[in-house]
Design an enzyme around this catalytic site. Structure first.
Site, PDB file in Angstrom:
ATOM      1  N   LEU A   1      28.688  39.042  51.547  1.00 45.97           N
ATOM      2  CA  LEU A   1      30.075  39.337  51.893  1.00 45.97           C
ATOM      3  C   LEU A   1      30.807  38.054  52.257  1.00 45.97           C
ATOM      4  O   LEU A   1      30.224  37.165  52.891  1.00 45.97           O
ATOM      5  CB  LEU A   1      30.105  40.297  53.086  1.00 45.97           C
ATOM      6  CG  LEU A   1      31.457  40.694  53.654  1.00 45.97           C
ATOM      7  CD1 LEU A   1      32.219  41.571  52.680  1.00 45.97           C
ATOM      8  CD2 LEU A   1      31.265  41.426  54.978  1.00 45.97           C
ATOM      9  N   CYS A   2      32.052  37.967  51.867  1.00 49.00           N
ATOM     10  CA  CYS A   2      32.944  36.897  52.280  1.00 49.00           C
ATOM     11  C   CYS A   2      32.445  35.542  51.763  1.00 49.00           C
ATOM     12  O   CYS A   2      32.385  35.324  50.572  1.00 49.00           O
ATOM     13  CB  CYS A   2      33.104  36.922  53.797  1.00 49.00           C
ATOM     14  SG  CYS A   2      34.495  35.985  54.426  1.00 49.00           S
ATOM     15  N   HIS A   3      32.048  34.642  52.644  1.00 52.80           N
ATOM     16  CA  HIS A   3      31.494  33.347  52.228  1.00 52.80           C
ATOM     17  C   HIS A   3      29.992  33.442  51.947  1.00 52.80           C
ATOM     18  O   HIS A   3      29.386  32.473  51.504  1.00 52.80           O
ATOM     19  CB  HIS A   3      31.728  32.295  53.313  1.00 52.80           C
ATOM     20  CG  HIS A   3      33.145  31.857  53.420  1.00 52.80           C
ATOM     21  ND1 HIS A   3      34.061  32.532  54.191  1.00 52.80           N
ATOM     22  CD2 HIS A   3      33.807  30.821  52.859  1.00 52.80           C
ATOM     23  CE1 HIS A   3      35.231  31.929  54.108  1.00 52.80           C
ATOM     24  NE2 HIS A   3      35.112  30.886  53.300  1.00 52.80           N
TER      25      HIS A   3
ATOM     26  N   PRO B   1      28.266  34.661  49.532  1.00 47.42           N
ATOM     27  CA  PRO B   1      27.787  34.265  48.211  1.00 47.42           C
ATOM     28  C   PRO B   1      27.450  32.779  48.089  1.00 47.42           C
ATOM     29  O   PRO B   1      26.816  32.370  47.116  1.00 47.42           O
ATOM     30  CB  PRO B   1      28.935  34.673  47.284  1.00 47.42           C
ATOM     31  CG  PRO B   1      29.531  35.865  47.966  1.00 47.42           C
ATOM     32  CD  PRO B   1      29.489  35.486  49.429  1.00 47.42           C
TER      33      PRO B   1
ATOM     34  N   GLY C   1      31.122  41.349  48.226  1.00 44.74           N
ATOM     35  CA  GLY C   1      32.437  41.728  48.720  1.00 44.74           C
ATOM     36  C   GLY C   1      33.239  40.478  49.016  1.00 44.74           C
ATOM     37  O   GLY C   1      32.681  39.475  49.452  1.00 44.74           O
TER      38      GLY C   1
END
Length: 131
Positions: free
Chosen positions: A27-29, A31, A106
């Site tokens: 989620l968010c950073h 990845p 996400g």
């Protein structure tokens, strides 16, 4: 968060998850952890996957201005994932989620609940397929 792309521990965890056919959920950073998967390899095992990530454009300006980040990141996640052959499917922050095989992503905290529901559905689907 800053050390995710260069973490040997994250790389080993992703190697384990992939070799054991497990889900990877970010989620968010988060990845940015996928960048570590290519450590010691010729290419990323996630090459060809599509993902949602936090937009680089926000990390280059607004997030610094409002203090969301402690400072400029040494990397921009969407750009580096693209360089490793992943397809980033968003360039904005809307709460979008995405599933590609067993990789669930996400784009931001706005996607938290929706990503949880996507993960729950995917896990239930996987359990049902085993029985």
């Amino acid at each position: 968060m800053v050390g995710l792309p260069s973490s040997d521990a994250v790389s080993a965890s992703l190697d384990w998850a992939l070799s054991h056919d497990r889900f990877v959920i970010t989620l968010c950073h988060g990845p940015a952890a996928l960048l570590a998967a290519s450590r010691g390899k010729d290419e990323s095992p996630f090459k060809g996957y599509s993902v949602c990530v936090f937009p680089d454009s926000l990390d280059e300006g607004p997030n610094l201005e409002i203090g969301y980040l402690p400072g400029r990141l040494p990397w921009l996640v969407a750009g580096l994932l693209s360089e490793q052959g992943l397809h980033v499917i968003n360039d904005d922050m809307t709460g979008r989620t995405h599933r590609d095989r067993k990789l669930l992503t996400g784009d931001s905290p706005l996607a938290s609940n929706k990503l949880g529901l996507l993960a729950a559905d995917a896990l239930i689907e996987a359990v049902r397929a085993e029985t």
